[in-house]
Write a protein that holds these residues in place. Structure first.
Motif, PDB file in Angstrom:
ATOM      1  N   ARG A  17       0.964  -1.208  -0.134  1.00 38.42           N
ATOM      2  CA  ARG A  17      -0.130   0.017  -0.017  1.00 38.42           C
ATOM      3  C   ARG A  17       0.889   1.133  -0.081  1.00 38.42           C
ATOM      4  O   ARG A  17       0.659   2.117  -0.729  1.00 38.42           O
ATOM      5  N   ARG A  18       1.864   1.177   0.781  1.00 38.93           N
ATOM      6  CA  ARG A  18       2.930   2.441   0.710  1.00 38.93           C
ATOM      7  C   ARG A  18       3.551   2.452  -0.525  1.00 38.93           C
ATOM      8  O   ARG A  18       3.693   3.838  -0.964  1.00 38.93           O
ATOM      9  N   ILE A  19       3.824   1.448  -1.164  1.00 36.37           N
ATOM     10  CA  ILE A  19       4.354   1.450  -2.304  1.00 36.37           C
ATOM     11  C   ILE A  19       3.500   2.142  -3.519  1.00 36.37           C
ATOM     12  O   ILE A  19       3.977   2.977  -4.171  1.00 36.37           O
ATOM     13  N   ARG A  20       2.211   1.826  -3.337  1.00 36.67           N
ATOM     14  CA  ARG A  20       1.191   2.354  -4.302  1.00 36.67           C
ATOM     15  C   ARG A  20       1.004   3.942  -4.169  1.00 36.67           C
ATOM     16  O   ARG A  20       0.674   4.610  -5.105  1.00 36.67           O
ATOM     17  N   THR A  21       1.007   4.198  -2.787  1.00 36.51           N
ATOM     18  CA  THR A  21       0.812   5.521  -2.479  1.00 36.51           C
ATOM     19  C   THR A  21       1.855   6.480  -2.744  1.00 36.51           C
ATOM     20  O   THR A  21       1.786   7.500  -3.341  1.00 36.51           O
ATOM     21  N   TYR A  22       3.150   6.136  -2.420  1.00 43.39           N
ATOM     22  CA  TYR A  22       4.358   7.108  -2.333  1.00 43.39           C
ATOM     23  C   TYR A  22       5.194   6.939  -3.733  1.00 43.39           C
ATOM     24  O   TYR A  22       5.448   8.024  -4.077  1.00 43.39           O
ATOM     25  N   LEU A  23       5.211   5.733  -4.362  1.00 45.96           N
ATOM     26  CA  LEU A  23       5.956   5.657  -5.377  1.00 45.96           C
ATOM     27  C   LEU A  23       5.904   6.484  -6.548  1.00 45.96           C
ATOM     28  O   LEU A  23       6.788   7.094  -7.242  1.00 45.96           O
ATOM     29  N   PRO A  24       4.584   6.804  -6.935  1.00 50.52           N
ATOM     30  CA  PRO A  24       4.339   7.923  -8.132  1.00 50.52           C
ATOM     31  C   PRO A  24       4.870   9.271  -7.908  1.00 50.52           C
ATOM     32  O   PRO A  24       5.740   9.842  -8.598  1.00 50.52           O
ATOM     33  N   LEU A  25       5.002   9.895  -6.498  1.00 50.54           N
ATOM     34  CA  LEU A  25       5.972  10.866  -6.405  1.00 50.54           C
ATOM     35  C   LEU A  25       7.380  10.805  -6.422  1.00 50.54           C
ATOM     36  O   LEU A  25       8.199  11.657  -6.818  1.00 50.54           O
ATOM     37  N   VAL A  26       7.880   9.597  -6.003  1.00 51.87           N
ATOM     38  CA  VAL A  26       9.084   9.339  -5.923  1.00 51.87           C
ATOM     39  C   VAL A  26       9.712   9.250  -7.485  1.00 51.87           C
ATOM     40  O   VAL A  26      10.806   9.806  -7.730  1.00 51.87           O
ATOM     41  N   GLU A  27       8.952   8.660  -8.156  1.00 53.74           N
ATOM     42  CA  GLU A  27       9.119   8.361  -9.785  1.00 53.74           C
ATOM     43  C   GLU A  27       9.407   9.464 -10.410  1.00 53.74           C
ATOM     44  O   GLU A  27      10.242  10.025 -11.313  1.00 53.74           O
ATOM     45  N   ALA A  28       8.492  10.540 -10.001  1.00 55.21           N
ATOM     46  CA  ALA A  28       8.240  11.967 -10.817  1.00 55.21           C
ATOM     47  C   ALA A  28       9.399  12.668 -10.477  1.00 55.21           C
ATOM     48  O   ALA A  28      10.110  13.299 -11.249  1.00 55.21           O
ATOM     49  N   GLU A  29      10.008  12.576  -9.274  1.00 56.71           N
ATOM     50  CA  GLU A  29      11.146  13.358  -8.743  1.00 56.71           C
ATOM     51  C   GLU A  29      12.451  13.027  -9.500  1.00 56.71           C
ATOM     52  O   GLU A  29      13.286  13.637  -9.778  1.00 56.71           O
ATOM     53  N   VAL A  89      17.592   9.666   9.371  1.00 59.36           N
ATOM     54  CA  VAL A  89      16.171   9.876   9.420  1.00 59.36           C
ATOM     55  C   VAL A  89      15.273   9.866   8.203  1.00 59.36           C
ATOM     56  O   VAL A  89      15.734  10.430   7.130  1.00 59.36           O
ATOM     57  N   GLY A  90      14.112   9.647   8.169  1.00 56.80           N
ATOM     58  CA  GLY A  90      13.199   9.809   7.157  1.00 56.80           C
ATOM     59  C   GLY A  90      13.301   8.718   6.051  1.00 56.80           C
ATOM     60  O   GLY A  90      13.804   7.724   6.184  1.00 56.80           O
ATOM     61  N   TYR A  91      12.570   9.223   4.870  1.00 52.94           N
ATOM     62  CA  TYR A  91      12.252   8.080   3.988  1.00 52.94           C
ATOM     63  C   TYR A  91      13.507   7.570   3.106  1.00 52.94           C
ATOM     64  O   TYR A  91      13.627   6.350   2.998  1.00 52.94           O
ATOM     65  N   TRP A  92      14.369   8.693   3.008  1.00 55.97           N
ATOM     66  CA  TRP A  92      15.929   8.279   2.357  1.00 55.97           C
ATOM     67  C   TRP A  92      17.027   8.174   3.506  1.00 55.97           C
ATOM     68  O   TRP A  92      17.984   7.890   3.124  1.00 55.97           O
ATOM     69  N   ARG A 147      14.802  22.670  14.268  1.00 54.66           N
ATOM     70  CA  ARG A 147      13.792  22.373  15.360  1.00 54.66           C
ATOM     71  C   ARG A 147      12.251  22.778  14.675  1.00 54.66           C
ATOM     72  O   ARG A 147      11.263  22.111  15.436  1.00 54.66           O
ATOM     73  N   GLN A 148      12.252  23.191  13.638  1.00 54.76           N
ATOM     74  CA  GLN A 148      11.007  23.683  12.969  1.00 54.76           C
ATOM     75  C   GLN A 148      10.551  22.738  11.985  1.00 54.76           C
ATOM     76  O   GLN A 148       9.408  22.392  11.525  1.00 54.76           O
ATOM     77  N   ILE A 149      11.510  22.445  11.189  1.00 53.95           N
ATOM     78  CA  ILE A 149      11.252  21.858   9.848  1.00 53.95           C
ATOM     79  C   ILE A 149      12.421  20.535   9.894  1.00 53.95           C
ATOM     80  O   ILE A 149      13.596  20.842  10.134  1.00 53.95           O
ATOM     81  N   ASP A 150      11.869  19.412   9.270  1.00 52.11           N
ATOM     82  CA  ASP A 150      12.900  18.378   8.895  1.00 52.11           C
ATOM     83  C   ASP A 150      12.549  17.933   7.711  1.00 52.11           C
ATOM     84  O   ASP A 150      11.595  17.039   7.405  1.00 52.11           O
ATOM     85  N   GLU A 151      13.128  18.424   6.442  1.00 47.94           N
ATOM     86  CA  GLU A 151      12.676  17.947   5.201  1.00 47.94           C
ATOM     87  C   GLU A 151      13.063  16.434   4.684  1.00 47.94           C
ATOM     88  O   GLU A 151      12.794  16.008   3.732  1.00 47.94           O
ATOM     89  N   ARG A 152      13.896  15.798   5.664  1.00 47.23           N
ATOM     90  CA  ARG A 152      13.976  14.572   5.414  1.00 47.23           C
ATOM     91  C   ARG A 152      12.786  13.482   5.681  1.00 47.23           C
ATOM     92  O   ARG A 152      12.527  12.412   5.210  1.00 47.23           O
ATOM     93  N   THR A 186      13.484  12.957  -1.775  1.00 48.21           N
ATOM     94  CA  THR A 186      13.807  12.439  -2.948  1.00 48.21           C
ATOM     95  C   THR A 186      14.597  13.399  -3.872  1.00 48.21           C
ATOM     96  O   THR A 186      15.626  12.976  -4.418  1.00 48.21           O
ATOM     97  N   GLN A 187      14.280  14.443  -3.692  1.00 53.48           N
ATOM     98  CA  GLN A 187      15.116  15.461  -4.273  1.00 53.48           C
ATOM     99  C   GLN A 187      16.637  15.533  -3.972  1.00 53.48           C
ATOM    100  O   GLN A 187      17.616  15.579  -4.756  1.00 53.48           O
ATOM    101  N   GLY A 188      16.852  15.275  -2.726  1.00 51.40           N
ATOM    102  CA  GLY A 188      18.349  15.519  -1.847  1.00 51.40           C
ATOM    103  C   GLY A 188      18.761  14.147  -2.309  1.00 51.40           C
ATOM    104  O   GLY A 188      20.185  14.168  -2.573  1.00 51.40           O
ATOM    105  N   ALA A 189      18.014  12.989  -2.285  1.00 53.98           N
ATOM    106  CA  ALA A 189      18.707  11.522  -2.633  1.00 53.98           C
ATOM    107  C   ALA A 189      19.021  11.726  -4.192  1.00 53.98           C
ATOM    108  O   ALA A 189      20.146  11.220  -4.390  1.00 53.98           O
ATOM    109  N   ALA A 190      18.551  12.198  -4.952  1.00 49.88           N
ATOM    110  CA  ALA A 190      18.750  12.470  -6.331  1.00 49.88           C
ATOM    111  C   ALA A 190      20.164  13.184  -6.535  1.00 49.88           C
ATOM    112  O   ALA A 190      21.107  12.932  -7.147  1.00 49.88           O
TER     113      ALA A 190
END
Length: 351
Positions: free
Chosen positions: A82-94, A125-128, A144-149, A156-160
């Motif tokens: 389910r996670r693959i079906r939900t998130y992978l389209p965004l990963v593929e696009a990036e 931490v995070g997806y990647w 302390r406010q933002i964690d883009e990981r 995904t942009q960072g991983a690329a």
């Protein structure tokens, strides 16, 4: 880039929004048909990125054991699918926008099982699975406010960027992928330059375990993200610049606040600052547009001949930046990262 602790993984899986429907109502008929498919078998030949791989019998046995393990627990498998079906389209696009091979999407499954707030034993931490220092090197904000990981698009942009830098260094995707786990320095010490420029590789018992684990995820999940649609949630990535809050966005977009918060754990307190463009992940949306934020509307910058300047009324730096957001707004590179001058400069300086 180490994998998350099993105990933490289990706890997060069962507390995630995507897993609740799986636990409550069970798999749909479409998902059940996917789960009933035979376990994929490791082939003797594989195409990965721009490489042709020949796998010997022992390597196939090792990789197959990992594939079998990924399919062993049905509950865990249906959550992951389910996670693959939900998130992978965004990963593929990036990845596509960054000029990266589509196969790299299996690395995010390997690293975190697509769990936003996964934390490893080494504090990645995070997806990647970025550590803070590495995240900042690839222009992700972590404080302390933002964690883009924890943002599927930003990370995904960072991983690329990171993988592109590895490819610029080693000119081989196998080494670039292993360098994601052990770092460029460790990969240089381990591999040297023996695989530089090689596009045909033999995969055997000596091949690094991390790359064989990557191949297992490709075999296990290739083509399966399109096997079911029901009971998965479509996501829309909406770029916007604050300041604003998830609460106000939820009201404007008629999206339940708790759902918006569940997919946007990257903002720790629900506030989105105005320092740059961020990507808000909106569940169940089809045509969400960024709101017009009055406090961020451009202000006119006086020309050099403006009488107000002659009177000493010089505009502040913040006013100038606000009036020209294109000067500081984050942009997606049109080229692959290793084709950019900044990548070459960093590689040369590290050599």
């Amino acid at each position: 880039m180490s994998f998350l602790l099993l105990t933490l993984l289990t706890g997060i899986l069962w507390s995630s929004p995507d897993s609740l429907s799986a636990r409550t109502i069970g798999p749909s008929p479409a998902l059940r048909s996917v789960l009933n498919r035979p376990v994929p078998q490791v082939p003797a030949r594989m195409q990965v990125a721009n490489m042709q791989l020949e796998l010997d019998a022992q390597a196939r046995r090792e990789i197959q054991a990992d594939v079998d393990a990924l399919y062993r627990n049905e509950n865990y498998l249906q959550i992951k699918l389910r996670r693959i079906r939900t998130y992978l389209p965004l990963v593929e696009a990036e990845l596509r926008a960054a000029g990266m091979p589509d196969d790299l999407k299996y690395l995010v499954i390997q690293e975190s099982s697509l769990i936003a707030d996964a934390v490893s034993s080494s504090n990645a931490v995070g997806y990647w699975q970025f550590k803070q220092g590495t995240a900042e090197e690839v222009f992700l904000r972590v404080d302390r406010q933002i964690d883009e990981r924890k943002n599927i698009v930003s990370s995904t942009q960072g991983a690329a960027r990171y993988l592109g830098k590895n490819m610029a260094t080693f000119d081989n995707w196998m080494v670039a992928i292993v360098a994601y786990q052990m770092g460029p320095g460790g990969a240089k010490n381990y591999f040297g330059s023996q695989f530089s420029g090689q596009r045909k590789l033999q995969i055997d018992r000596k091949t690094h375990w991390y790359f064989k684990k990557f191949l297992a995820h490709k075999v296990a999940f290739e083509g399966y993200q399109d096997g079911f649609v029901s009971q998965t949630e479509s996501l829309q990535a909406v770029p916007l610049q604050g300041p604003t809050t998830l609460k106000s966005l939820a009201a404007e977009w008629s999206v339940p606040l708790e759902r918006l918060e569940a997919y946007n754990k990257w903002t720790r307190d629900g506030h989105i600052p105005g320092d740059k463009t961020y990507t808000v992940i909106v569940p169940g949306a089809s045509d969400i547009r960024p709101p017009v934020l009055a406090e961020r509307r451009p202000q006119a910058v006086p020309s050099p001949s403006d009488p107000s300047l002659l009177a000493g009324n010089v505009p502040s730096a913040s006013a100038i930046l606000t009036s020209a957001p294109e000067l500081y707004r984050s942009r997606r590179p049109a080229k692959a990262p290793w084709q950019h001058s900044w990548a070459c400069e960093k590689v040369n300086s590290a050599a």
